[in-house]
Design an enzyme around this catalytic site. Structure first.
Site, mmCIF file in Angstrom:
data_model
loop_
_atom_site.group_PDB
_atom_site.id
_atom_site.type_symbol
_atom_site.label_atom_id
_atom_site.label_comp_id
_atom_site.label_asym_id
_atom_site.label_seq_id
_atom_site.Cartn_x
_atom_site.Cartn_y
_atom_site.Cartn_z
ATOM 1 N N VAL A 153 0.845 -1.194 0.000
ATOM 2 C CA VAL A 153 0.000 0.000 0.000
ATOM 3 C C VAL A 153 0.880 1.244 0.000
ATOM 4 O O VAL A 153 1.692 1.454 0.900
ATOM 5 C CB VAL A 153 -0.966 -0.003 1.204
ATOM 6 N N LYS A 154 0.702 2.058 -1.027
ATOM 7 C CA LYS A 154 1.487 3.275 -1.220
ATOM 8 C C LYS A 154 0.754 4.439 -0.564
ATOM 9 O O LYS A 154 -0.376 4.761 -0.921
ATOM 10 C CB LYS A 154 1.663 3.501 -2.717
ATOM 11 N N VAL A 155 1.419 5.073 0.404
ATOM 12 C CA VAL A 155 0.817 6.101 1.240
ATOM 13 C C VAL A 155 1.678 7.367 1.175
ATOM 14 O O VAL A 155 2.899 7.279 1.303
ATOM 15 C CB VAL A 155 0.725 5.601 2.708
#
Length: 171
Positions: free
Chosen positions: A39-41
């Site tokens: 998950v890219k945050v």
């Protein structure tokens, strides 16, 4: 996720939300799509908070849009799997993108952080070589830059000479 069928490794999937609650909701949905999803945050206050939550529940993360050592420190302390300093974008504003990657790698090694440095916004072949030299773990690169790793004038000249010699001897 077709890309996860093609790629034999981690694939970053970015949350669109910029608030904590929605990042958590989107991140859980994205991570459930495939085991290779990371998950890219974004590296903002709520993003760091979300990364901490995700790391506590076993969801791997990529802290993106990192432009300083301080941001990289916060990402690692929150438990990010990857941190993505943007090399090319820093170079675009006359800052040293590779220098930032080097400083982050040095800090992580010194303090024993397990967060991997994913050099992002790679623009050319020299960036790839420089990232290797400073110890980046991973890089996202355009295909032209990767193909550029094959190019060297001595290889071209040597191949031409080999073929000339072959044709001279063998007709």
């Amino acid at each position: 996720m077709e890309i996860c069928k093609l790629v034999q490794g981690d694939v970053s999937a970015e949350v669109i939300a910029t608030d904590y609650e929605n990042m958590i909701e989107e991140g859980k949905i994205l991570s459930a799509l495939h085991p290779n999803i990371v998950v890219k945050v974004p590296c903002i206050a709520d993003g760091i908070k979300a990364i901490k939550h995700f790391s506590e529940i076993g969801i791997r993360t990529n802290c993106t849009l990192v432009f300083s050592v301080g941001q990289a420190l916060l990402a690692a302390k929150a438990g990010a799997t990857y941190v993505s300093p943007f090399v090319g974008r820093l170079d675009d504003i006359s800052e040293n993108g590779i220098g930032l990657v080097a400083k982050i790698v040095e800090m992580y090694r010194y303090y024993g952080y397990h967060t991997q440095v994913l050099a992002a916004s790679i623009r050319h072949t020299a960036h790839i070589i420089q990232c290797i030299e400073v110890g980046a773990d991973v890089a996202t690169c355009p295909l032209a830059a990767i193909k550029g790793l094959l190019n060297h004038p001595l290889t071209d000249a040597g191949l031409k000479k080999f073929l000339e010699d072959y044709h001279r001897v063998n007709g």
